[in-house]
Motif scaffolding. Sequence first.
Motif, PDB file in Angstrom:
ATOM      1  N   SER A  27      -7.238   3.825  10.053  1.00  0.00           N
ATOM      2  CA  SER A  27      -7.543   3.833   8.614  1.00  0.00           C
ATOM      3  C   SER A  27      -6.317   4.355   7.878  1.00  0.00           C
ATOM      4  O   SER A  27      -5.658   5.302   8.341  1.00  0.00           O
ATOM      5  CB  SER A  27      -8.770   4.688   8.301  1.00  0.00           C
ATOM      6  OG  SER A  27      -8.550   6.035   8.644  1.00  0.00           O
ATOM      7  N   ILE A  28      -5.989   3.715   6.757  1.00  0.00           N
ATOM      8  CA  ILE A  28      -4.780   4.068   5.996  1.00  0.00           C
ATOM      9  C   ILE A  28      -5.131   4.167   4.513  1.00  0.00           C
ATOM     10  O   ILE A  28      -5.819   3.297   3.980  1.00  0.00           O
ATOM     11  CB  ILE A  28      -3.667   3.004   6.156  1.00  0.00           C
ATOM     12  CG1 ILE A  28      -3.546   2.522   7.601  1.00  0.00           C
ATOM     13  CG2 ILE A  28      -2.332   3.569   5.662  1.00  0.00           C
ATOM     14  CD1 ILE A  28      -2.650   1.304   7.761  1.00  0.00           C
ATOM     15  N   ASP A  29      -4.663   5.220   3.865  1.00  0.00           N
ATOM     16  CA  ASP A  29      -4.754   5.360   2.411  1.00  0.00           C
ATOM     17  C   ASP A  29      -3.340   5.336   1.840  1.00  0.00           C
ATOM     18  O   ASP A  29      -2.513   6.185   2.194  1.00  0.00           O
ATOM     19  CB  ASP A  29      -5.428   6.679   2.011  1.00  0.00           C
ATOM     20  CG  ASP A  29      -6.921   6.687   2.301  1.00  0.00           C
ATOM     21  OD1 ASP A  29      -7.441   5.636   2.718  1.00  0.00           O
ATOM     22  OD2 ASP A  29      -7.549   7.740   2.122  1.00  0.00           O
ATOM     23  N   PHE A  30      -3.077   4.357   0.967  1.00  0.00           N
ATOM     24  CA  PHE A  30      -1.791   4.257   0.279  1.00  0.00           C
ATOM     25  C   PHE A  30      -1.962   4.602  -1.196  1.00  0.00           C
ATOM     26  O   PHE A  30      -3.001   4.311  -1.801  1.00  0.00           O
ATOM     27  CB  PHE A  30      -1.256   2.820   0.310  1.00  0.00           C
ATOM     28  CG  PHE A  30      -0.836   2.298   1.646  1.00  0.00           C
ATOM     29  CD1 PHE A  30       0.432   2.568   2.148  1.00  0.00           C
ATOM     30  CD2 PHE A  30      -1.687   1.509   2.394  1.00  0.00           C
ATOM     31  CE1 PHE A  30       0.833   2.055   3.369  1.00  0.00           C
ATOM     32  CE2 PHE A  30      -1.295   0.987   3.606  1.00  0.00           C
ATOM     33  CZ  PHE A  30      -0.033   1.264   4.097  1.00  0.00           C
ATOM     34  N   GLU A  31      -0.904   5.172  -1.799  1.00  0.00           N
ATOM     35  CA  GLU A  31      -0.832   5.283  -3.260  1.00  0.00           C
ATOM     36  C   GLU A  31       0.594   4.956  -3.671  1.00  0.00           C
ATOM     37  O   GLU A  31       1.540   5.624  -3.258  1.00  0.00           O
ATOM     38  CB  GLU A  31      -1.209   6.690  -3.731  1.00  0.00           C
ATOM     39  CG  GLU A  31      -1.183   6.829  -5.265  1.00  0.00           C
ATOM     40  CD  GLU A  31      -1.715   8.167  -5.743  1.00  0.00           C
ATOM     41  OE1 GLU A  31      -2.858   8.514  -5.378  1.00  0.00           O
ATOM     42  OE2 GLU A  31      -0.983   8.871  -6.467  1.00  0.00           O
ATOM     43  N   VAL A  32       0.751   3.890  -4.462  1.00  0.00           N
ATOM     44  CA  VAL A  32       2.077   3.494  -4.934  1.00  0.00           C
ATOM     45  C   VAL A  32       2.043   3.336  -6.446  1.00  0.00           C
ATOM     46  O   VAL A  32       1.002   3.032  -7.028  1.00  0.00           O
ATOM     47  CB  VAL A  32       2.555   2.174  -4.275  1.00  0.00           C
ATOM     48  CG1 VAL A  32       2.735   2.343  -2.788  1.00  0.00           C
ATOM     49  CG2 VAL A  32       1.600   1.024  -4.577  1.00  0.00           C
ATOM     50  N   GLY A  33       3.193   3.544  -7.082  1.00  0.00           N
ATOM     51  CA  GLY A  33       3.245   3.354  -8.520  1.00  0.00           C
ATOM     52  C   GLY A  33       4.392   4.095  -9.172  1.00  0.00           C
ATOM     53  O   GLY A  33       5.407   4.407  -8.549  1.00  0.00           O
ATOM     54  N   LYS A  34       4.189   4.394 -10.434  1.00  0.00           N
ATOM     55  CA  LYS A  34       5.227   4.982 -11.280  1.00  0.00           C
ATOM     56  C   LYS A  34       5.613   6.379 -10.803  1.00  0.00           C
ATOM     57  O   LYS A  34       4.772   7.168 -10.364  1.00  0.00           O
ATOM     58  CB  LYS A  34       4.728   5.045 -12.722  1.00  0.00           C
ATOM     59  CG  LYS A  34       5.766   5.493 -13.738  1.00  0.00           C
ATOM     60  CD  LYS A  34       5.186   5.434 -15.147  1.00  0.00           C
ATOM     61  CE  LYS A  34       6.228   5.870 -16.180  1.00  0.00           C
ATOM     62  NZ  LYS A  34       5.675   5.824 -17.556  1.00  0.00           N
ATOM     63  N   PHE A  35       6.894   6.692 -10.896  1.00  0.00           N
ATOM     64  CA  PHE A  35       7.423   8.003 -10.517  1.00  0.00           C
ATOM     65  C   PHE A  35       6.642   9.110 -11.211  1.00  0.00           C
ATOM     66  O   PHE A  35       6.418   9.067 -12.418  1.00  0.00           O
ATOM     67  CB  PHE A  35       8.909   8.077 -10.910  1.00  0.00           C
ATOM     68  CG  PHE A  35       9.562   9.392 -10.579  1.00  0.00           C
ATOM     69  CD1 PHE A  35       9.812   9.755  -9.270  1.00  0.00           C
ATOM     70  CD2 PHE A  35       9.936  10.267 -11.592  1.00  0.00           C
ATOM     71  CE1 PHE A  35      10.428  10.958  -8.954  1.00  0.00           C
ATOM     72  CE2 PHE A  35      10.559  11.473 -11.298  1.00  0.00           C
ATOM     73  CZ  PHE A  35      10.798  11.823  -9.974  1.00  0.00           C
ATOM     74  N   VAL A 323      -9.106  -0.571   9.777  1.00  0.00           N
ATOM     75  CA  VAL A 323      -8.809  -1.590  10.792  1.00  0.00           C
ATOM     76  C   VAL A 323      -9.747  -1.383  11.980  1.00  0.00           C
ATOM     77  O   VAL A 323      -9.664  -0.380  12.682  1.00  0.00           O
ATOM     78  CB  VAL A 323      -7.345  -1.499  11.269  1.00  0.00           C
ATOM     79  CG1 VAL A 323      -7.045  -2.640  12.240  1.00  0.00           C
ATOM     80  CG2 VAL A 323      -6.376  -1.540  10.098  1.00  0.00           C
ATOM     81  N   ASN A 324     -10.638  -2.340  12.179  1.00  0.00           N
ATOM     82  CA  ASN A 324     -11.465  -2.367  13.382  1.00  0.00           C
ATOM     83  C   ASN A 324     -10.865  -3.433  14.287  1.00  0.00           C
ATOM     84  O   ASN A 324     -10.767  -4.588  13.901  1.00  0.00           O
ATOM     85  CB  ASN A 324     -12.912  -2.709  13.043  1.00  0.00           C
ATOM     86  CG  ASN A 324     -13.543  -1.635  12.170  1.00  0.00           C
ATOM     87  OD1 ASN A 324     -13.392  -0.449  12.442  1.00  0.00           O
ATOM     88  ND2 ASN A 324     -14.199  -2.045  11.100  1.00  0.00           N
ATOM     89  N   ASN A 325     -10.501  -3.030  15.504  1.00  0.00           N
ATOM     90  CA  ASN A 325      -9.686  -3.894  16.348  1.00  0.00           C
ATOM     91  C   ASN A 325      -8.406  -4.190  15.572  1.00  0.00           C
ATOM     92  O   ASN A 325      -7.629  -3.287  15.289  1.00  0.00           O
ATOM     93  CB  ASN A 325     -10.442  -5.152  16.766  1.00  0.00           C
ATOM     94  CG  ASN A 325      -9.766  -5.856  17.936  1.00  0.00           C
ATOM     95  OD1 ASN A 325      -8.864  -5.296  18.566  1.00  0.00           O
ATOM     96  ND2 ASN A 325     -10.186  -7.060  18.229  1.00  0.00           N
ATOM     97  N   ILE A 326      -8.148  -5.446  15.113  1.00  0.00           N
ATOM     98  CA  ILE A 326      -6.946  -5.693  14.307  1.00  0.00           C
ATOM     99  C   ILE A 326      -7.283  -6.281  12.944  1.00  0.00           C
ATOM    100  O   ILE A 326      -6.401  -6.534  12.135  1.00  0.00           O
ATOM    101  CB  ILE A 326      -5.950  -6.635  15.034  1.00  0.00           C
ATOM    102  CG1 ILE A 326      -6.583  -8.000  15.305  1.00  0.00           C
ATOM    103  CG2 ILE A 326      -5.432  -5.991  16.303  1.00  0.00           C
ATOM    104  CD1 ILE A 326      -5.586  -9.019  15.829  1.00  0.00           C
TER     105      ILE A 326
END
Length: 338
Positions: A27-35, A323-326
């Motif tokens: 499991s992945i948590d991303f946070e992307v955006g403005k500085f 992600v379960n399996n792939i």
Amino acid sequence: WWTKMDIMKFIYTDSNYTELGVLKNTSIDFEVGKFKTATNDYSLEISINAWDKAFNKGSIFYSSESEFGGIIDSKKVDTSKNVIVFTGKTFRGMLEKEYIQPPEGQAYFVARGEANSVINELIGDNFDSLFTVDNVGLSDINVNYQIRDLNLLDALEKMLYKADIPSRLDIVFHDGKVHIQAIPIVDLSELLQYDKSYGITMIAQTPESSYNHIIALGKGELTERLRVNLYFQSDKTWSSSKNDDYKGLCRKTYLYDNSSEDDETSLIEGAIEAVEKENGSSTVQAVFSSDDASLFDVVGAKEEITELSFKEQITKKILKVTVNNIAANCKFEYKVGE
């Protein structure tokens, strides 16, 4: 707003960026955006039984043809849950490791010319061979921006936004490299104007009365002190021209004091930036069912009861992956404003 998208898969590498396989039971948590608005980092949790020990500090992982990925910086083992948690910066966040200083003997680094050529100069060899700039010298975007001791990501965002064609930094991973380039910002506020008729839920909030007059004070003493008065205009810009729409009880003044600043242009930029942070903005939190916008594009919404209309840049994008399996189940959240 939240939306699901097509199934993604995440590739992982060793510390030499050699592909090793596809992440499983993750499991992945991303946070992307403005500085400074977004953290530009991730947290990746993987079952100990599914972990390849070559996937460790200095390794990268990514979903090809997207900006979602990053470099492994640290790990924590939790034997009670039988998982390992990796954390680090996303590819966008990796740009935060550098600062742009002026050349020796000069007040500013002057970023002037075709946008991708300037980005290429600023990136230099700071990221070894992992980052590459696309379409160098080939865009129709031209920049002219003075940089002094700014974080690299912050500098790129501000420089591109103030280009002759307001632009954003596009980041995509493919062919073993992080590809970056300037892309014009798209105003989708008319095309994607959401309201209650879409069957969505909203929380609408208006800010307190905003400042519409700035007294900006720079270097100097008494009558010699650098002083600029700025007035908010109907087109949402600031200038030295008085605006009679804001006088009497409608006038609200902000005092900006920077006694070390002797450059009027820099004083004005700093004052406006400070006031915009203080003023805040009208906000609409909403749940949408489409995924038609990119980071820094402009979207719009309106709420019928408050009659609050809304036109803002997307400044943060959050991705939650299981992600379960792939097979990866992905859920996005977009946020606007600061």
